[in-house]
Design an enzyme around this catalytic site. Sequence first.
Site, PDB file in Angstrom:
ATOM      1  N   LYS A 175      -4.064   1.711 -21.960  1.00  0.00           N
ATOM      2  CA  LYS A 175      -3.161   2.288 -22.972  1.00  0.00           C
ATOM      3  C   LYS A 175      -1.687   1.963 -22.741  1.00  0.00           C
ATOM      4  O   LYS A 175      -0.913   1.925 -23.694  1.00  0.00           O
ATOM      5  CB  LYS A 175      -3.333   3.814 -23.034  1.00  0.00           C
TER       6      LYS A 175
ATOM      7  N   ASP B 166      -3.346  10.270 -30.018  1.00  0.00           N
ATOM      8  CA  ASP B 166      -3.867  11.304 -29.108  1.00  0.00           C
ATOM      9  C   ASP B 166      -3.075  12.609 -29.221  1.00  0.00           C
ATOM     10  O   ASP B 166      -3.650  13.698 -29.250  1.00  0.00           O
ATOM     11  CB  ASP B 166      -3.807  10.827 -27.653  1.00  0.00           C
TER      12      ASP B 166
HETATM   13  P1  NAP Z   1      -6.256   9.539 -16.099  1.00  0.00           P
HETATM   14  O1  NAP Z   1      -5.049   8.875 -16.634  1.00  0.00           O
HETATM   15  O2  NAP Z   1      -7.137   8.798 -15.138  1.00  0.00           O
HETATM   16  O3  NAP Z   1      -5.756  10.913 -15.356  1.00  0.00           O
HETATM   17  C1  NAP Z   1      -6.652  11.696 -14.620  1.00  0.00           C
HETATM   18  C2  NAP Z   1      -5.971  13.000 -14.162  1.00  0.00           C
HETATM   19  O4  NAP Z   1      -6.984  13.809 -13.549  1.00  0.00           O
HETATM   20  C3  NAP Z   1      -4.889  12.797 -13.101  1.00  0.00           C
HETATM   21  O5  NAP Z   1      -3.892  13.781 -13.271  1.00  0.00           O
HETATM   22  C4  NAP Z   1      -5.645  13.034 -11.783  1.00  0.00           C
HETATM   23  O6  NAP Z   1      -4.831  13.510 -10.711  1.00  0.00           O
HETATM   24  C5  NAP Z   1      -6.590  14.154 -12.210  1.00  0.00           C
HETATM   25  N1  NAP Z   1      -7.759  14.230 -11.358  1.00  0.00           N
HETATM   26  C6  NAP Z   1      -8.813  13.362 -11.320  1.00  0.00           C
HETATM   27  N2  NAP Z   1      -9.730  13.781 -10.412  1.00  0.00           N
HETATM   28  C7  NAP Z   1      -9.236  14.936  -9.869  1.00  0.00           C
HETATM   29  C8  NAP Z   1      -9.722  15.864  -8.894  1.00  0.00           C
HETATM   30  N3  NAP Z   1     -10.899  15.678  -8.260  1.00  0.00           N
HETATM   31  N4  NAP Z   1      -8.968  16.948  -8.607  1.00  0.00           N
HETATM   32  C9  NAP Z   1      -7.785  17.156  -9.243  1.00  0.00           C
HETATM   33  N5  NAP Z   1      -7.271  16.323 -10.167  1.00  0.00           N
HETATM   34  C10 NAP Z   1      -7.984  15.226 -10.480  1.00  0.00           C
HETATM   35  O7  NAP Z   1      -7.217  10.033 -17.257  1.00  0.00           O
HETATM   36  P2  NAP Z   1      -6.813  10.471 -18.769  1.00  0.00           P
HETATM   37  O8  NAP Z   1      -6.876   9.311 -19.676  1.00  0.00           O
HETATM   38  O9  NAP Z   1      -5.558  11.255 -18.713  1.00  0.00           O
HETATM   39  O10 NAP Z   1      -8.077  11.409 -19.152  1.00  0.00           O
HETATM   40  C11 NAP Z   1      -8.245  12.659 -18.510  1.00  0.00           C
HETATM   41  C12 NAP Z   1      -9.374  13.464 -19.149  1.00  0.00           C
HETATM   42  O11 NAP Z   1      -9.067  13.724 -20.519  1.00  0.00           O
HETATM   43  C13 NAP Z   1     -10.733  12.780 -19.136  1.00  0.00           C
HETATM   44  O12 NAP Z   1     -11.716  13.753 -18.859  1.00  0.00           O
HETATM   45  C14 NAP Z   1     -10.895  12.265 -20.554  1.00  0.00           C
HETATM   46  O13 NAP Z   1     -12.258  12.179 -20.947  1.00  0.00           O
HETATM   47  C15 NAP Z   1     -10.168  13.362 -21.340  1.00  0.00           C
HETATM   48  N6  NAP Z   1      -9.666  12.879 -22.638  1.00  0.00           N
HETATM   49  C16 NAP Z   1     -10.158  13.453 -23.756  1.00  0.00           C
HETATM   50  C17 NAP Z   1      -9.714  13.031 -24.991  1.00  0.00           C
HETATM   51  C18 NAP Z   1     -10.267  13.671 -26.228  1.00  0.00           C
HETATM   52  O14 NAP Z   1     -10.143  13.065 -27.296  1.00  0.00           O
HETATM   53  N7  NAP Z   1     -10.828  14.859 -26.147  1.00  0.00           N
HETATM   54  C19 NAP Z   1      -8.745  12.023 -25.099  1.00  0.00           C
HETATM   55  C20 NAP Z   1      -8.246  11.455 -23.923  1.00  0.00           C
HETATM   56  C21 NAP Z   1      -8.719  11.881 -22.676  1.00  0.00           C
HETATM   57  P3  NAP Z   1      -4.070  12.466  -9.721  1.00  0.00           P
HETATM   58  O15 NAP Z   1      -2.834  12.049 -10.466  1.00  0.00           O
HETATM   59  O16 NAP Z   1      -3.765  13.273  -8.516  1.00  0.00           O
HETATM   60  O17 NAP Z   1      -5.005  11.338  -9.473  1.00  0.00           O
END
Ligand code: NAP
Length: 278
Positions: free
Chosen positions: A66, A102
């Site tokens: 992205k 988003d």
């Molecule tokens: P991303 O950029 O990879 O960010 C992941 C986030 O989760 C980071 O803040 C990371 O912390 C944290 N994290 C991961 N594992 C962790 C753990 N074990 N303990 C604590 N924190 C943890 O991913 P993203 O694109 O933002 O997506 C995040 C979530 O949102 C996903 O589940 C995705 O499916 C969902 N989402 C949903 C939609 C929707 O349309 N509903 C749209 C977009 C995303 P660190 O920085 O410390 O690594």
Amino acid sequence: MGKRFGLIGHPVAHSMSPQMHNDAFRACEIDADYEAIDVEAGDLEEVMEKIRIGVLDGVNVTIPHKVAIMSFIDEIDREAERIGAVNTIVRNNGKLVGYNTDGAGYMQSIEPYLPSNLHDINVLVIGAGGAARAVCASFLGAGVSSLVVANRTKEKADTLLNLISTKQDQTNAMTLSEAEKGLERFDIIVNTTSVGMSPYTEQKPISLTKLKDKAIVSDLIYNPLETAFLKEAAERGAITVNGVGMFVNQGALSFEYWTGIKPDRKRMTNIVLKTLGG
Ligand code: NAP
């Protein structure tokens, strides 16, 4: 020949976007097809060229491209610029234009539960990844009183706020345990981490012991439909909102950018719920 759209990311095989968009194309009687296209970072430029020359007509962009995709397109819409990420690309008069649906998709999903005036509302966003950027930029744009970002890696929360926040006194970065301890001050709590997503459905990003009465708790995860985090919030009397609404709304807004037609969001929701067994 029909138009071709797709989702580019890595990995993308699990995505429900193809089912949702293909059904919407059929319902709107548009001759088009949407497919999941697994693209590695080194191949982004080649895929953008396919849109430029008409092999593809537009795409959604997902993890991990992205931000990186922004270097390969011609124009970036203001909202996408503010969020610092693009999830939708449209070809317009031969130019590739990047949008981000988003943030607006998220706000549309939570709007029915929000008070009409957000000026006294304190928001906690858990997580500082790509989805958090869109959620935070939207809440700040909507004029909330304060916004805290709590993340496992606190430095990433600081970086996110430096990127999107104009009023530094309104925002703050914290660790997850600091957020847990001060939880009673937040009216809206949003989990934007992947903690609790299938198959690790027992996990929660933070404890909700100190949850404020009648707080709104939302989780961007939609698989499972009710995460352990939302279940605990509901048991403590919160209003809970899962990630289905955001997923459908961001998709519907992308569909509109590509076709100029508003798809039936109820129908899109039903497809997603049916696929998830809801
Ligand atoms: P991303 O950029 O990879 O960010 C992941 C986030 O989760 C980071 O803040 C990371 O912390 C944290 N994290 C991961 N594992 C962790 C753990 N074990 N303990 C604590 N924190 C943890 O991913 P993203 O694109 O933002 O997506 C995040 C979530 O949102 C996903 O589940 C995705 O499916 C969902 N989402 C949903 C939609 C929707 O349309 N509903 C749209 C977009 C995303 P660190 O920085 O410390 O690594």
